[in-house]
Design a protein around this motif. Structure first.
Motif, PDB file in Angstrom:
ATOM      1  N   GLU A  19       0.226  -1.071  -0.186  1.00  0.00           N
ATOM      2  CA  GLU A  19      -0.194  -0.117   0.041  1.00  0.00           C
ATOM      3  C   GLU A  19       0.626   1.150  -0.113  1.00  0.00           C
ATOM      4  OE1 GLU A  19      -3.607   1.858   2.490  1.00  0.00           O
ATOM      5  OE2 GLU A  19      -2.242   0.418   3.244  1.00  0.00           O
ATOM      6  N   GLU A  20       1.998   0.991   0.576  1.00  0.00           N
ATOM      7  CA  GLU A  20       2.970   2.213   1.009  1.00  0.00           C
ATOM      8  C   GLU A  20       3.539   2.772  -0.463  1.00  0.00           C
ATOM      9  OE1 GLU A  20       4.961   2.952   5.111  1.00  0.00           O
ATOM     10  OE2 GLU A  20       5.234   1.692   3.772  1.00  0.00           O
ATOM     11  N   VAL A  21       3.709   1.750  -1.450  1.00  0.00           N
ATOM     12  CA  VAL A  21       5.164   1.837  -2.872  1.00  0.00           C
ATOM     13  C   VAL A  21       3.361   2.006  -3.729  1.00  0.00           C
ATOM     14  CG1 VAL A  21       5.643   0.256  -4.170  1.00  0.00           C
ATOM     15  CG2 VAL A  21       6.080   0.324  -1.775  1.00  0.00           C
ATOM     16  N   ILE A  22       2.359   1.997  -3.202  1.00  0.00           N
ATOM     17  CA  ILE A  22       1.511   2.703  -4.319  1.00  0.00           C
ATOM     18  C   ILE A  22       1.626   3.495  -4.087  1.00  0.00           C
ATOM     19  CG2 ILE A  22      -0.757   1.752  -5.432  1.00  0.00           C
ATOM     20  CD1 ILE A  22      -0.719  -1.049  -4.399  1.00  0.00           C
ATOM     21  N   GLN A  23       0.674   4.020  -2.895  1.00  0.00           N
ATOM     22  CA  GLN A  23       0.886   5.453  -3.158  1.00  0.00           C
ATOM     23  C   GLN A  23       1.640   6.797  -2.789  1.00  0.00           C
ATOM     24  OE1 GLN A  23      -0.294   5.922   1.510  1.00  0.00           O
ATOM     25  NE2 GLN A  23      -2.962   4.857   0.783  1.00  0.00           N
ATOM     26  N   LEU A  24       3.171   6.101  -2.908  1.00  0.00           N
ATOM     27  CA  LEU A  24       4.298   7.008  -3.292  1.00  0.00           C
ATOM     28  C   LEU A  24       4.030   6.976  -4.255  1.00  0.00           C
ATOM     29  CD1 LEU A  24       7.859   5.221  -0.976  1.00  0.00           C
ATOM     30  CD2 LEU A  24       6.892   7.921  -1.057  1.00  0.00           C
ATOM     31  N   ILE A  25       4.098   5.760  -5.369  1.00  0.00           N
ATOM     32  CA  ILE A  25       3.752   5.537  -7.216  1.00  0.00           C
ATOM     33  C   ILE A  25       3.185   6.433  -7.154  1.00  0.00           C
ATOM     34  CG2 ILE A  25       3.835   4.907  -8.789  1.00  0.00           C
ATOM     35  CD1 ILE A  25       5.360   2.425  -7.795  1.00  0.00           C
ATOM     36  N   GLU A  26       1.814   7.092  -6.757  1.00  0.00           N
ATOM     37  CA  GLU A  26       0.755   7.289  -7.258  1.00  0.00           C
ATOM     38  C   GLU A  26       1.254   9.241  -6.761  1.00  0.00           C
ATOM     39  OE1 GLU A  26      -4.168   7.767  -7.091  1.00  0.00           O
ATOM     40  OE2 GLU A  26      -2.860   6.378  -4.937  1.00  0.00           O
TER      41      GLU A  26
END
Length: 370
Positions: free
Chosen positions: A80-87
């Motif tokens: 979830e953190e990685v997806i949020q960062l990329i977003e």
């Protein structure tokens, strides 16, 4: 420093917001504050002749992470953190383009590529195996497939057969981008003073007293956008990380276009003005490169030249024209710190080497805290 009546009145009286750092984050924070508080007095202090850390020194990558870098991030961050960062990086890039315009920043959507050295079986196999999974988790952000295999066609040497292509990646002209941002800030009546170092500050119930050298002034709020130089205000949560870069002289008939990543993002190169710019190598000496001192080292510069000569431009003559370094802000997490530190003190720092992508969004979020 004996200032005149005019200097005191126009620059240092009735200041609402003082922003420390005139880079991407600091100027976007100033612009957002101007939008929210049209009649406020906004002062930006910059310790360098130009934005000192990385805003005018980065490689100009409009990127959000290579495939192997994203896979590596999943080892230390949740999915979830990685997806949020990329977003956030993706949204930040769109905000930067919207605020300044593609022409002003010389935005070129050539796409991005990741290449793997011949002996790097581990990262190559892992990236190919995990590609469909990463594409799946990024689909809600990009609405389509991000990463795909492509046959190498640039004439690189000593690398694996397939490159990983990303059509959403682009390049910008870092100098043009910062000039456009500075012009916009000045046009919005934001005061910018260069070569001014904040030496200390003291907060009271109603304002903050700020010292620049032996001169003091008062401001209602102070906002730190100093990224790699933010260790002291974040109790060590941000550590400086030097990034070394070099650029060639113009190369006739250069047939390389795009932004390129190597070794989990630790090396990166691109075309610019018929030249190749290459940077990275911090992983050769993590301890030595955890510094806020600008400079170049033999071990890293030699490796950058080795990659140029043996991998990127194996059959071409080239000369190095220039070398430089910038200071990034990293930490144990890649999540940026956007925080209210006390009643009148705020900070937006730790951009994780992704300042071009995420800086505009962090600056805006920082201003919205107030």
């Amino acid at each position: 420093m004996n200032l005149s009546y005019w200097e005191l009145k126009n620059w240092f009286t009735n200041i609402d917001y003082t922003i420390v750092g005139s880079g991407i984050v600091g100027l976007h924070a100033a612009l957002r504050l101007r939008e929210r508080f049209p009649d406020s007095k906004i002062l930006v202090l910059e310790k360098g002749m130009l934005p000192q850390g990385a805003s005018t020194k980065n490689a100009g990558f409009a990127c959000f992470g290579s495939l192997s870098e994203i896979i590596d991030d999943l080892k230390s961050h949740s999915e979830e953190e990685v997806i949020q960062l990329i977003e956030k990086r993706w949204k930040g890039l769109q905000l930067l383009r919207k605020n300044l315009g593609d022409d002003a920043i010389d935005f070129k959507p050539f796409g991005g590529y990741e290449l793997f050295l011949k002996n790097d079986d581990t990262n190559y196999d892992l990236s190919l195996n995990k590609m469909s999974f990463i594409n799946e988790i990024l689909k809600p952000v990009f609405k389509t497939t991000v990463f795909a295999k492509e046959i190498e066609r640039f004439g690189f040497n000593g690398i694996k057969e397939y490159l990983i292509f990303n059509p959403f990646e682009a390049q910008i002209d870092t100098g043009n981008m910062m000039q456009a941002l500075l012009k916009k800030a000045i046009s919005e009546n934001i005061l910018i003073l260069n070569q001014q170092t904040v030496t200390e500050y003291h907060e009271s119930k109603i304002d903050v007293q700020v010292a620049i050298g032996d001169f003091n002034f008062k401001t209602k709020k102070i906002v730190f956008a100093t990224n790699g130089f933010a260790s002291s205000i974040t109790n060590g949560a941000v550590k400086p990380a030097r990034a070394q870069v070099l650029i060639t002289e113009p190369i006739p008939n250069l047939d390389i276009k795009g932004t390129f990543h190597l070794d989990k993002g630790y090396y990166y190169f691109r075309n610019i003005d018929d030249r190749i710019l290459i940077g990275g190598g911090r992983n050769l000496d993590f301890e030595g490169e955890t510094t806020s001192e600008f400079g170049e080292t033999t071990i890293i510069q030699n490796q950058l030249e080795y990659l140029l000569k043996n991998v990127i431009l194996p059959n071409q003559d080239f000369k190095i024209q220039h070398r430089w370094s910038g200071i990034m802000g990293l930490g144990s997490s890649k999540n940026p710190i956007v925080s209210q530190l006390s009643e009148h003190v705020y900070c937006g720092v730790r951009l994780g080497g992704m300042g071009v992508a995420i800086g505009s969004l962090i600056g805006t979020e920082l201003a919205d805290l107030i």
